[in-house]
Design a protein around this motif. Structure first.
Motif, PDB file in Angstrom:
ATOM      1  N   ASP A 144       3.449   0.673  -3.980  1.00  0.00           N
ATOM      2  CA  ASP A 144       2.346   0.438  -4.905  1.00  0.00           C
ATOM      3  C   ASP A 144       1.326   1.570  -4.917  1.00  0.00           C
ATOM      4  O   ASP A 144       0.714   1.835  -5.945  1.00  0.00           O
ATOM      5  N   LYS A 145       1.119   2.243  -3.806  1.00  0.00           N
ATOM      6  CA  LYS A 145       0.222   3.396  -3.752  1.00  0.00           C
ATOM      7  C   LYS A 145       1.067   4.615  -3.438  1.00  0.00           C
ATOM      8  O   LYS A 145       2.210   4.685  -3.863  1.00  0.00           O
ATOM      9  N   SER A 146       0.555   5.554  -2.707  1.00  0.00           N
ATOM     10  CA  SER A 146       1.289   6.780  -2.396  1.00  0.00           C
ATOM     11  C   SER A 146       2.547   6.478  -1.589  1.00  0.00           C
ATOM     12  O   SER A 146       2.548   5.621  -0.717  1.00  0.00           O
TER      13      SER A 146
ATOM     14  N   SER B 114       0.839  -1.187   0.000  1.00  0.00           N
ATOM     15  CA  SER B 114       0.000   0.000   0.000  1.00  0.00           C
ATOM     16  C   SER B 114       0.881   1.247   0.000  1.00  0.00           C
ATOM     17  O   SER B 114       1.322   1.685  -1.044  1.00  0.00           O
ATOM     18  N   PHE B 115       1.159   1.799   1.158  1.00  0.00           N
ATOM     19  CA  PHE B 115       1.842   3.087   1.247  1.00  0.00           C
ATOM     20  C   PHE B 115       3.281   2.921   1.733  1.00  0.00           C
ATOM     21  O   PHE B 115       3.591   1.981   2.455  1.00  0.00           O
TER      22      PHE B 115
END
Length: 184
Positions: free
Chosen positions: A167-169, A146-147
């Motif tokens: 993968d995200k922010s 995720s983050f």
């Protein structure tokens, strides 16, 4: 020198509820990996720290069904030069913890985030500094699922980190409790 030793756990380590210094550097030139992949229970942290003033350095926490390290309602914790990878939860989670430091560490390939700061405690005052979040020492991206760094709490400092390849922010600061944070 240059060797790696793995401690394969088949049950959770006891919670850290008294002052202790856990020092993997006592084995000079050796990487010590604490691996939770053989633990059958769900929701197991590599280390859960409940006592003030604990220090952890020079260990690698891998493959736990929750966080690599969770600091829960403790203060003045120092986590220095650790690696946390492949955990289902965060690499390192500060949960209602204050005046603590995560420094000089590598946090890659964790499920929720490399680093997570949560809790209702106001002005937590935690320092996240000089870490590599989502990028290994080999400069290969091995992002967190995720983050990179997730801040859901008040009054923390995120300073001089490399945050890349997640993968995200890379960095997210959100929620009604996430105010007065410093990013530099």
């Amino acid at each position: 020198a240059g060797s790696s030793y793995t401690i394969d756990l088949d049950s959770a380590l006891p919670w850290i509820d008294s002052l202790i210094h856990i020092d993997g550097a006592s084995q000079a030139g050796v990487e010590l990996v604490v691996d939770g992949s053989a633990i059958a229970d769900a929701g197991v942290d590599g280390l859960r720290i409940l006592a003030d003033g604990v220090q952890v350095n020079d260990l690698h926490f891998a493959n736990f069904s929750s966080d690599g390290i969770e600091v829960f309602k403790a203060q003045n914790i120092i986590i220095d030069s650790v690696e946390s990878s492949g955990n289902v939860g965060a690499g390192v989670r500060f949960n209602d913890s204050t005046q603590s430091q995560l420094i000089n560490s590598v946090l890659v390939d964790n499920g929720t985030s490399g680093v997570q700061l949560i809790g209702a405690t106001t002005s937590q005052g935690n320092l996240i500094s000089n870490n590599r979040v989502g990028l290994g020492l080999d400069d290969i991206a091995d992002g967190n699922v995720s983050f990179g760094v997730q801040v859901l709490a008040d009054g923390n400092s995120i300073i001089d980190n490399v945050i890349s390849g997640n993968d995200k922010s890379g960095l997210v600061i959100s929620g009604s409790r996430a105010s007065n944070n410093v990013v530099y």
